[in-house]
Enzyme design. Structure first.
Site, short mmCIF file in Angstrom:
data_model
loop_
_atom_site.label_atom_id
_atom_site.label_comp_id
_atom_site.label_asym_id
_atom_site.label_seq_id
_atom_site.Cartn_x
_atom_site.Cartn_y
_atom_site.Cartn_z
N SER A 32 36.73 38.05 44.75
CA SER A 32 35.64 39.02 44.95
C SER A 32 34.96 38.84 46.29
CB SER A 32 34.60 38.89 43.83
OG SER A 32 35.16 39.20 42.59
N HIS A 63 37.62 44.38 44.62
CA HIS A 63 39.06 44.09 44.60
C HIS A 63 39.80 45.38 44.97
CE1 HIS A 63 39.03 40.10 42.40
NE2 HIS A 63 37.77 40.50 42.33
N HIS A 85 42.02 39.66 35.74
CA HIS A 85 41.23 38.71 34.95
C HIS A 85 41.46 38.91 33.46
CE1 HIS A 85 39.10 39.50 38.77
NE2 HIS A 85 38.66 38.26 38.70
N TYR A 87 39.15 38.87 31.32
CA TYR A 87 38.06 39.70 30.79
C TYR A 87 38.31 41.20 30.96
CZ TYR A 87 36.18 39.98 35.60
OH TYR A 87 36.01 40.19 36.95
N GLU A 88 39.26 41.57 31.81
CA GLU A 88 39.59 42.99 31.96
C GLU A 88 40.39 43.52 30.77
OE1 GLU A 88 40.63 44.28 36.19
OE2 GLU A 88 40.87 42.10 36.31
N ALA A 115 35.36 33.72 44.16
CA ALA A 115 33.90 33.62 44.23
C ALA A 115 33.46 32.86 42.99
CB ALA A 115 33.29 35.01 44.27
N MET A 213 35.59 32.82 36.70
CA MET A 213 36.31 33.58 35.67
C MET A 213 37.77 33.83 36.05
SD MET A 213 33.30 36.41 35.06
CE MET A 213 31.58 35.90 34.94
N SER A 214 38.32 33.04 36.96
CA SER A 214 39.68 33.32 37.44
C SER A 214 40.39 32.03 37.84
CB SER A 214 39.62 34.27 38.65
OG SER A 214 39.01 33.62 39.76
N ASN A 237 26.64 31.98 44.47
CA ASN A 237 25.31 31.96 43.84
C ASN A 237 25.14 30.63 43.11
OD1 ASN A 237 27.35 33.62 42.02
ND2 ASN A 237 25.96 32.51 40.63
N HIS A 249 26.41 40.73 39.96
CA HIS A 249 27.64 40.77 40.76
C HIS A 249 27.35 41.18 42.20
CE1 HIS A 249 31.96 40.76 41.23
NE2 HIS A 249 31.96 41.99 41.70
#
Length: 276
Positions: A32, A63, A85, A87-88, A115, A213-214, A237, A249
Site C-alpha cells: 500500500s 494497489h 489479501h 481479507y479480500e 505498509a 495484513m500481508s 503508523n 487507511h
C-alpha cells in the site's frame, strides 16, 4: 500435471508473451502506497491483472493492480503493483498464486514490501524495517492441501525465511545511501479491521516489532519454491493503543507518499547490488 500447475503455466505463458522471453532476475511485490516505484522502470511493459489467466484482481485502494516488467538498477525485474489479501475474500492459495507463477517463470529472487503498523515504541512512522522473521498464529496456510511437488517439498525449512545475506547487503546499501533502516519481526493479522490495543500488546509480548495484513503467505510460498527473499516494511503508523488516536487507511497512504522517494532510492540501490 496438477490442475494448479496447469493454471500456473497458463498464467506464466501469457505473461511471458506480454513481457518477452528475456529472463527476469528479481520479482517484487509493492504494498500500500509504495506502488509508484513501478513507474520508474525503464523499457517497461505493464500487464493488468484482469487480463492474466486465473489471476485474482486487487480491490484495495493504493494497489494499481498490474504486473510491470522492466529494468531497475541494471537488472530486469517483474513488479506486482499491488497484491492480494486474505481479507479480500481470497483463499491463501489464491493470495500466493502470483508468487508461484513467478517461480514458474524462472524467478528465484523475491523482494516483498508492505505498509505496517509500528509496534516497537522506540521507532516512528516513516521508518523502514528489514524483516528478519515473522510470526503467523492464524491457522490457515497457503500450502494446505495437496503438495505441488513441482514447486517444492511437502515439508520445508523456514528458519531463514528472510535471507541473512540479502539483509546484510541491504543494510550496507542503506548505509551508503545515508538511510537508517530498522530490523525486526513482522506479525501477521488477517484484517481488514486494524488490530486492537490488546492485540498490539500481545504482539509486542510475542516479540513483534510491526504488524500487518500481508506478506507472510507470499513468503511461505516463495520459500517452499526455493526463492531467496528480502522483506521491507514501511512503518506507516503507530499501532493501536500506542498513541491516543484512531487508525485509518488514509494515514497509511499518506506516510507511504511521504517516504516514497527514500523507499524508491533504497530499492534501486538494493536491486543494483542484488547478487543474481
Amino acid at each position: 500435471m496438477s490442475d494448479i500447475m496447469k493454471k500456473l503455466h497458463e498464467a506464466a505463458e501469457y505473461v511471458r508473451q506480454m513481457i518477452g522471453e528475456e529472463p527476469v532476475s528479481i520479482g517484487m511485490i509493492l504494498g500500500s502506497g509504495l506502488g509508484d516505484l513501478a513507474n520508474e522502470l525503464e523499457d517497461s511493459v505493464a500487464v493488468p491483472y484482469a487480463k492474466i489467466p486465473h489471476f485474482p484482481v486487487s480491490t484495495v485502494p493504493g494497489h494499481a493492480g498490474r504486473l510491470v516488467a522492466g529494468m531497475l538498477g541494471g537488472k530486469r525485474v517483474l513488479v506486482m503493483q499491488g497484491r492480494f489479501h486474505f481479507y479480500e475474500g481470497y483463499g491463501m492459495d489464491t493470495v500466493v498464486f502470483p508468487v508461484q507463477m513467478m517461480r514458474v517463470l524462472g524467478i528465484r529472487n523475491l523482494l516483498v514490501t508492505n505498509a505496517a503498523g509500528c509496534v516497537n515504541t522506540s521507532w516512528q512512522p516513516g521508518d523502514l524495517m528489514l524483516i528478519s522473521d515473522h510470526i503467523k498464529l492464524i491457522p490457515d496456510n497457503p500450502l494446505r492441501g495437496i503438495n505441488i511437488s513441482e514447486l517444492g517439498e511437502r515439508f520445508f525449512d523456514m528458519s531463514t525465511a528472510y535471507s541473512e545475506k540479502l539483509r546484510a547487503m541491504a543494510r550496507e546499501q542503506a548505509s551508503k545511501l545515508g538511510v537508517v533502516v530498522r530490523e525486526g519481526i513482522y506479525q501477521l493479522f488477517t484484517g481488514p479491521s486494524f488490530e486492537t490495543p490488546a492485540e498490539v500488546r500481545f504482539a509486542r509480548a510475542c516479540g513483534a516489532d510491526a504488524v500487518g495484513m500481508s506478506t507472510v503467505p507470499e513468503v511461505i510460498a516463495a520459500r517452499h519454491a526455493g526463492m531467496e527473499v528480502l522483506g521491507i516494511s514501511c512503518l506507516t503508523n503507530m499501532a493501536a493503543g500506542i498513541l491516543d488516536q484512531p487508525l485509518n487507511h488514509e494515514e497509511v497512504l499518506e506516510t507511504g507518499e511521504r517516504v516514497k522517494s527514500t523507499f524508491s532510492a533504497l530499492v534501486k540501490v538494493i536491486t543494483a547490488a542484488w547478487p543474481v
